[in-house]
Design an enzyme around this catalytic site. Structure first.
Site, PDB file in Angstrom:
ATOM      1  N   MET A 114      -3.094  -2.003  -3.301  1.00 18.45           N
ATOM      2  CA  MET A 114      -2.341  -1.853  -4.541  1.00 18.45           C
ATOM      3  C   MET A 114      -1.304  -2.971  -4.680  1.00 18.45           C
ATOM      4  O   MET A 114      -1.006  -3.696  -3.727  1.00 18.45           O
ATOM      5  CB  MET A 114      -1.664  -0.490  -4.570  1.00 18.45           C
ATOM      6  CG  MET A 114      -2.644   0.676  -4.555  1.00 18.45           C
ATOM      7  SD  MET A 114      -1.867   2.300  -4.416  1.00 18.45           S
ATOM      8  CE  MET A 114      -1.016   2.421  -6.000  1.00 18.45           C
ATOM      9  N   HIS A 115      -0.760  -3.100  -5.892  1.00 15.64           N
ATOM     10  CA  HIS A 115       0.422  -3.916  -6.227  1.00 15.64           C
ATOM     11  C   HIS A 115       0.163  -5.413  -6.317  1.00 15.64           C
ATOM     12  O   HIS A 115       1.028  -6.149  -6.790  1.00 15.64           O
ATOM     13  CB  HIS A 115       1.559  -3.694  -5.217  1.00 15.64           C
ATOM     14  CG  HIS A 115       1.789  -2.288  -4.816  1.00 15.64           C
ATOM     15  ND1 HIS A 115       2.006  -1.279  -5.728  1.00 15.64           N
ATOM     16  CD2 HIS A 115       1.830  -1.696  -3.587  1.00 15.64           C
ATOM     17  CE1 HIS A 115       2.183  -0.137  -5.078  1.00 15.64           C
ATOM     18  NE2 HIS A 115       2.067  -0.362  -3.785  1.00 15.64           N
ATOM     19  N   ASP A 127      -6.033   2.223  -3.277  1.00 15.45           N
ATOM     20  CA  ASP A 127      -6.564   2.751  -2.017  1.00 15.45           C
ATOM     21  C   ASP A 127      -5.930   4.078  -1.605  1.00 15.45           C
ATOM     22  O   ASP A 127      -6.585   4.901  -0.950  1.00 15.45           O
ATOM     23  CB  ASP A 127      -6.462   1.716  -0.902  1.00 15.45           C
ATOM     24  CG  ASP A 127      -5.055   1.175  -0.689  1.00 15.45           C
ATOM     25  OD1 ASP A 127      -4.094   1.651  -1.335  1.00 15.45           O
ATOM     26  OD2 ASP A 127      -4.906   0.244   0.126  1.00 15.45           O
TER      27      ASP A 127
END
Length: 478
Positions: A76-77, A233
């Site tokens: 992520m991110h 995830d």
């Protein structure tokens, strides 16, 4: 047969599954670059190359034309920055990158309610402050910016040619209004982002495109196969364990670490750096403590000592006691529950008699101690959970799961395929998108194969307190 693709930080992992069992897996490693202190980057083309290589591995185990639908999962991110022609402008800036600290401070000052809207206070690992950083420090790149994606969504673009994301990955950007489950225009504007740079947001089981002829030629997949939006995830890991309803929780032991609790309500708790995010399924949210240094310190110390991760854990099992040093595992700063991007790793208590086994033991213990802090940050939220399931590569270690059970006071359970985690969850979302499973079916939990009860391990609580005191001391020294 359904395919799940997980774009991890250290590897791309693939799982082929039917509705109730894993049929085949493959994995291809990828490297991270750090061109400056605190920077962490990967070029998106590395992910696509690793994905095609992993699919070639899989073709030796299954008939690719039997894949009915594909689901996506990923770290992520990460800021995947594309120009008008959908080409990457620069390497992606990852979740464990800490360059945008000043931009986070500015965002907190100008938007004091952001933690309640976005579910967490600004930290440099999130996507939004990275764009403000780029506007200041890479104006030429910023001037070319036309689209922003998350890592898994770039692989989706390569597969089906569309710009799309899901609610759970969007949740980790700081741009999502978690309660409304859509982009927040004011926060986007405050970070220098035009609304049309952000992709449409879908539920994770929604079909967002089909495999193109070009992607089919590169991957061996059949053209026209549906691709669902998937999830970050954490959320796809939850789907792999049935953690889609209240009362379900798990820990994830990948490169990063998470402690995740599912809910039907949005419950922000930003002051403790507990993330409150939209789930990948409709009308569902979750709370999560996110540690930047999950099981990664095990592979890191293994690299330094010339050992595999399994050998590190095996050595750690041979020793215990007060003469084992204390390790702060903050190789890339820390998010939950410290919110400290500046702290770095260190050993304390090294002696002339310290052995490699002692060092390995201190590293494994430190990972468990981080989960103790994460559990504490939830307050009474996890008190009612009967147990926590474990997924990720680190879940293979009996020692680590025993230690986490001991310091959190929660039984830890493991199931077959626990290390497949997010990729398996992505495959299950694909099955749901193909109507082979319902959303209710995604709450089914896999049978437990191993259970680790919390026991009082000699001296562990005292070592945990020393670990906490050491952080407090170190945090005043930088």
């Amino acid at each position: 047969m359904y395919l799940g693709i997980d774009i991890g930080t250290s590897a791309v992992k693939l799982v082929c599954a039917d509705i109730d069992r894993i049929l085949a897996t493959s994995s291809v490693g990828i490297k991270t670059s750090s061109p400056q202190p605190g920077w962490s980057e990967q070029h998106p083309d590395l992910w696509w190359k690793a994905t095609t290589d992993a699919l070639n591995q899989l073709a030796g185990q299954i008939t690719m034309s039997d894949v009915k639908a594909i689901g996506l999962s990923g770290q992520m991110h990460g800021a995947v920055l594309l120009d008008r022609d959908l080409h990457p402008i620069r390497p992606a800036i990852l979740w464990n990158d800490s360059r945008a600290v000043p931009e986070c401070d500015e965002l907190r000052a100008t938007h004091p309610q952001i933690g309640r809207i976005a579910g967490v206070l600004p930290l440099p690992g999130f996507t939004a402050p990275k764009i403000t950083w780029m506007k200041k420090h890479e104006p030429a790149n910023y001037s070319r910016l036309a689209h922003i994606l998350l890592p898994k969504d770039y692989i989706g673009l390569c597969l089906h040619g569309e710009l799309a994301t899901d609610t759970s990955d969007a949740a980790g950007t700081l741009w999502l209004d978690q309660a409304a489950r859509n982009w927040h225009a004011d926060i986007a504007e405050a970070t220098g982002v035009a609304p049309n740079w952000l992709p449409p947001v879908f539920d994770g089981h929604s079909v967002v495109g089909t495999v193109t002829a070009q992607a089919a030629a590169e991957t061996g997949l059949k053209p026209g196969v549906p691709v669902v939006a998937g999830g970050g995830d954490a959320a796809t890991g939850a789907v792999s364990l049935g953690a889609t309803e209240p009362g379900r929780g798990f820990i994830s032991l990948g490169t990063s670490g998470q402690l995740f609790v599912a809910d039907r309500r949005y419950k922000p708790n930003p002051e403790c750096y507990v993330h409150a995010f939209a789930h990948t399924l409709p009308d569902r949210w979750y709370q999560m403590a996110a540690m930047l240094n999950g099981a990664r310190p095990i592979s890191w110390i293994g690299d330094q000592l010339g050992l595999s991760a399994a050998e590190v854990v095996a050595l750690a099992e041979t020793v215990s006691g007060d003469r084992v040093p204390i390790f702060l595992p903050y190789l890339t700063g820390e998010r939950s529950p410290l919110g400290d991007p500046h702290v770095r790793a260190s050993f304390f208590g090294l002696e002339d008699s310290t052995t490699r086994a002692d060092i390995c033991r201190s590293v494994v213990e430190a990972i468990a101690f981080c989960f103790a802090g994460a559990a504490q940050s939830f307050g009474d939220t996890i008190d009612s959970l009967p147990e926590l399931a474990a997924i990720g590569g680190g879940s293979r270690s009996d020692l680590l799961l025993c230690l986490i059970a001991a310091v959190t006071g929660k039984p830890i359970v493991r199931s077959d395929g626990a290390d497949a985690g997010p990729a398996l969850g992505a495959a299950r979302l694909a099955a749901c998108g193909d109507s082979a499973l319902t959303i209710a079916d995604l709450a089914d939990q896999p049978p437990t194969t191993d259970r680790f009860e919390p026991v009082d391990l000699a001296g562990l609580s005292e070592r945990l307190e020393r670990f906490r005191r050491l952080y407090r001391a170190v945090s005043t020294a930088y």
